[in-house]
Design a protein around this motif. Structure first.
Motif, PDB file in Angstrom:
ATOM      1  N   ALA A 190       3.797  10.593  -6.444  1.00  0.00           N
ATOM      2  CA  ALA A 190       4.890  11.051  -7.304  1.00  0.00           C
ATOM      3  C   ALA A 190       4.367  11.373  -8.698  1.00  0.00           C
ATOM      4  CB  ALA A 190       5.972   9.984  -7.377  1.00  0.00           C
ATOM      5  N   ALA A 191       3.456  10.515  -9.220  1.00  0.00           N
ATOM      6  CA  ALA A 191       2.889  10.776 -10.538  1.00  0.00           C
ATOM      7  C   ALA A 191       2.066  12.053 -10.538  1.00  0.00           C
ATOM      8  CB  ALA A 191       2.038   9.591 -10.990  1.00  0.00           C
ATOM      9  N   GLY A 192       1.288  12.263  -9.450  1.00  0.00           N
ATOM     10  CA  GLY A 192       0.498  13.491  -9.363  1.00  0.00           C
ATOM     11  C   GLY A 192       1.365  14.731  -9.298  1.00  0.00           C
ATOM     12  N   LEU A 193       2.443  14.675  -8.516  1.00  0.00           N
ATOM     13  CA  LEU A 193       3.367  15.803  -8.416  1.00  0.00           C
ATOM     14  C   LEU A 193       4.041  16.073  -9.750  1.00  0.00           C
ATOM     15  CD1 LEU A 193       4.805  17.902  -6.651  1.00  0.00           C
ATOM     16  CD2 LEU A 193       6.492  16.140  -6.076  1.00  0.00           C
ATOM     17  N   TYR A 194       4.410  15.004 -10.426  1.00  0.00           N
ATOM     18  CA  TYR A 194       5.048  15.158 -11.739  1.00  0.00           C
ATOM     19  C   TYR A 194       4.103  15.832 -12.723  1.00  0.00           C
ATOM     20  CZ  TYR A 194       6.990  13.850 -16.267  1.00  0.00           C
ATOM     21  OH  TYR A 194       7.479  13.870 -17.538  1.00  0.00           O
ATOM     22  N   GLY A 242      -3.354   6.687 -12.381  1.00  0.00           N
ATOM     23  CA  GLY A 242      -3.891   5.347 -12.182  1.00  0.00           C
ATOM     24  C   GLY A 242      -2.866   4.269 -12.487  1.00  0.00           C
ATOM     25  N   VAL A 243      -2.140   4.459 -13.598  1.00  0.00           N
ATOM     26  CA  VAL A 243      -1.101   3.494 -13.952  1.00  0.00           C
ATOM     27  C   VAL A 243       0.006   3.487 -12.906  1.00  0.00           C
ATOM     28  CG1 VAL A 243       0.686   2.956 -15.648  1.00  0.00           C
ATOM     29  CG2 VAL A 243      -1.593   3.598 -16.415  1.00  0.00           C
ATOM     30  N   ALA A 244       0.335   4.679 -12.389  1.00  0.00           N
ATOM     31  CA  ALA A 244       1.385   4.760 -11.368  1.00  0.00           C
ATOM     32  C   ALA A 244       0.975   4.007 -10.106  1.00  0.00           C
ATOM     33  CB  ALA A 244       1.673   6.218 -11.042  1.00  0.00           C
ATOM     34  N   LEU A 248       0.828  -1.207   0.000  1.00  0.00           N
ATOM     35  CA  LEU A 248       0.000   0.000   0.000  1.00  0.00           C
ATOM     36  C   LEU A 248       0.862   1.257   0.000  1.00  0.00           C
ATOM     37  CD1 LEU A 248      -2.792   1.289   0.167  1.00  0.00           C
ATOM     38  CD2 LEU A 248      -2.663   1.071   2.667  1.00  0.00           C
ATOM     39  N   ALA A 249       1.933   1.255   0.817  1.00  0.00           N
ATOM     40  CA  ALA A 249       2.797   2.437   0.905  1.00  0.00           C
ATOM     41  C   ALA A 249       3.476   2.733  -0.430  1.00  0.00           C
ATOM     42  CB  ALA A 249       3.842   2.232   2.006  1.00  0.00           C
ATOM     43  N   VAL A 250       3.961   1.697  -1.099  1.00  0.00           N
ATOM     44  CA  VAL A 250       4.627   1.894  -2.385  1.00  0.00           C
ATOM     45  C   VAL A 250       3.639   2.394  -3.434  1.00  0.00           C
ATOM     46  CG1 VAL A 250       5.849   0.739  -4.262  1.00  0.00           C
ATOM     47  CG2 VAL A 250       6.416   0.190  -1.895  1.00  0.00           C
ATOM     48  N   LEU A 267       1.462  -0.880  -6.830  1.00  0.00           N
ATOM     49  CA  LEU A 267       0.986  -2.129  -6.239  1.00  0.00           C
ATOM     50  C   LEU A 267       1.869  -3.299  -6.652  1.00  0.00           C
ATOM     51  CD1 LEU A 267      -2.867  -1.686  -6.735  1.00  0.00           C
ATOM     52  CD2 LEU A 267      -1.636  -1.646  -4.555  1.00  0.00           C
ATOM     53  N   LEU A 268       2.199  -3.321  -7.938  1.00  0.00           N
ATOM     54  CA  LEU A 268       3.057  -4.404  -8.426  1.00  0.00           C
ATOM     55  C   LEU A 268       4.459  -4.309  -7.824  1.00  0.00           C
ATOM     56  CD1 LEU A 268       1.990  -4.398 -12.189  1.00  0.00           C
ATOM     57  CD2 LEU A 268       1.294  -6.008 -10.409  1.00  0.00           C
TER      58      LEU A 268
END
Length: 507
Positions: A27-31, A224-226, A18-20, A231-232
């Motif tokens: 990070a994706a949102g900030l980017y 969403g992909v991030a 969950l944390a990752v 999760l993976l």
């Protein structure tokens, strides 16, 4: 690890997953928040068949005209377009315009795309460049037509003068011949002018550009992909904790454990097999893989400066890419003007025919070794008679030859030294494709007569202990291990160097 054990390991470390995932999403949102969106708009031009087929250019004969679409991005088109778009800076459109030629059944089309920071600007720029290019091509036609008309007028005047001379001297054969040629030239130029007149507009605007569309993947999709990737990745971290993975995933992992330098790393090209391309070294494409092959060639060139340097290419395990490396290094060296001999030293499972077809087939090393054991003298003529030419200038191949029951026994014979010595005298570079070294002695026997050996391994697949054992075993057999080459690397090219690998020129 069983499926039950995997599920248990994931459940115990759900908070890591969950944390990752949350960190990846953040990070994706900030980017995305730090990115400036760009918009692209396209206008379509119709290219007449007279231009696309080269007919109009041939109508002008020796008069130079520029109908090449490459001029779309030239200053002759972009600077007037900047004025049409109301830009104060004549170079404002530089780097913002691309084009694509689309072949059609009856006519070809040119799609001109402008990229800008807002949709209206991209629309204005695309329409301005389309208009500027249309005007530019029409200007080429008009200028060339004026020149052609001038030639026609000159030819007509010359013909009229010769007609007067012919009338005054009707029996003068020279004047008559000159008049015939002049009238023929007048007819030819007139036909050219008529053909130009009926050829129509060379380029017309078929579709005006609309408001630009935002480029790139939507931010929500990226986030969403991030999260999914997080999760993976989190699951991967959890499983790594559960079971230590001994596979080498980075070239730096071996730095402290092996006193052998890394010569190069070869990028993993997932599309290579789909394209059926076994010899990327033949291509002039600037990719991470071809640059890695050139790096390997340069590294070995430094290690073996003398003429006739011989390198044994071996691997830790099968399918590490040793034959791929041998074949492509041979091609890369031959393209530099060197005389290269590629020896198929893998007598157990020869794979060079998959790269060079019949040039790597037929009698070869095994047959020569058998002759030596039979007491025949291995002359230079005998060795050279088994070297096959390839389609690549400067590259010859010594095939593996007949199947042998015990290849190591043959390679341990005195004839091997004579064979390799002859090839080294006859070439600038000798490359020897050998079997994997782990558990086999063939590579060590071949390297005994060479400058040294190069060991290739696969990142993400080769285990650390096996790589170390392979190198230690070769060194223990008094082999000069020149270095390692890492295959299937995922090393990325820095963004600032991207233009050296991927051409930005649109075709």
């Amino acid at each position: 690890m069983t499926f039950q054990q995997i599920l248990s390991a994931l459940w115990r470390r759900w908070w890591v997953i969950l944390a990752v995932a949350l960190l990846a999403g953040a990070a994706a949102g900030l980017y995305q928040a730090r990115q400036t969106p760009t918009y692209a708009s396209s206008a379509t031009l119709r290219v007449s068949t007279a231009v696309s087929g080269g007919t109009l250019e041939s109508m002008f004969g020796t008069i130079p005209v520029d109908f090449d679409p490459e001029s779309i991005t030239s200053a002759a088109v972009l600077e007037p377009a900047a004025g049409l778009a109301g830009e104060a800076d004549p170079s404002a459109l530089n780097g913002a315009i691309t084009w694509q030629s689309v072949e059609g059944t009856r006519t070809d089309r040119l799609v001109i795309t402008a990229t800008a920071l807002d949709p209206d600007t991209s629309q204005t720029w695309a329409n301005a460049v389309a208009q500027s290019y249309s005007t530019y091509v029409q200007g080429q036609v008009e200028t060339a037509t004026v020149t052609l008309q001038g030639r026609y007028d000159d030819a007509s005047a010359q013909a009229a003068a010769l007609q007067q001379q012919a009338a005054a001297n009707p029996n003068d054969s020279v004047v008559a011949a000159n008049l015939a040629r002049a009238l023929q030239r007048v007819g030819t130029l007139g036909a050219q002018l008529d053909a130009v007149a009926v050829s129509g507009a060379p380029v017309t605007i078929q579709t005006q550009a609309g408001p630009g569309a935002r480029q790139g993947t939507p931010p929500t999709t990226i986030i969403g992909v991030a999260v999914l990737a997080g999760l993976l990745a989190g699951a991967g971290v959890a499983l790594t904790w559960a079971k230590v993975d001994t596979r080498v995933r980075s070239t730096s992992e071996l730095d402290a454990e092996i006193d052998v330098p890394l010569i190069a790393d070869l990028a993993w090209d997932r599309h290579l097999r789909k394209r059926g391309e076994r010899l990327p070294a033949l291509s002039s494409a600037r990719t991470a893989l071809t640059e890695g092959l050139r790096t390997a060639r340069t590294g070995l060139q430094v290690l073996g400066r003398d003429k006739g340097a011989a390198f044994v290419i071996t691997s830790v395990e099968p399918n590490d890419g040793k034959t791929f490396l041998s074949a492509n290094l041979a091609v890369a060296w031959a393209r530099t003007g060197k005389k290269v001999i590629l020896v198929a030293g893998d007598l157990r499972r020869p794979e060079l025919p998959a790269y060079f077809a019949t040039a790597a087939e037929g009698p070869g090393l095994a047959d020569l070794l058998q002759r030596g054991l039979d007491g025949e003298e291995l002359t230079a003529e005998a060795v050279e008679s088994m070297l096959n030419d390839t389609d690549i200038t400067g590259l010859r191949i010594l095939p593996s030859g007949a199947d042998l029951r015990d290849p190591a026994d043959y390679l341990a014979s005195d004839g091997l030294h004579r064979i390799i010595s002859i090839t080294r005298e006859d070439a600038d570079i000798v490359l020897i494709d050998s079997p994997p070294s782990l558990g086999l002695t063939d590579a060590a026997l071949l390297a005994e007569h060479a400058t040294g050996a190069v060991v290739i391994y696969s990142l993400g697949r080769s285990e650390r202990d096996r790589i170390i054992a392979t190198v230690d075993d070769l060194i223990a057999k008094d082999v000069n291990v020149l270095g390692l080459i890492a295959n299937r690397s995922d090393k990325k090219v820095p963004a600032s160097y991207g233009r050296y690998y991927h051409s930005e020129k649109h075709r």
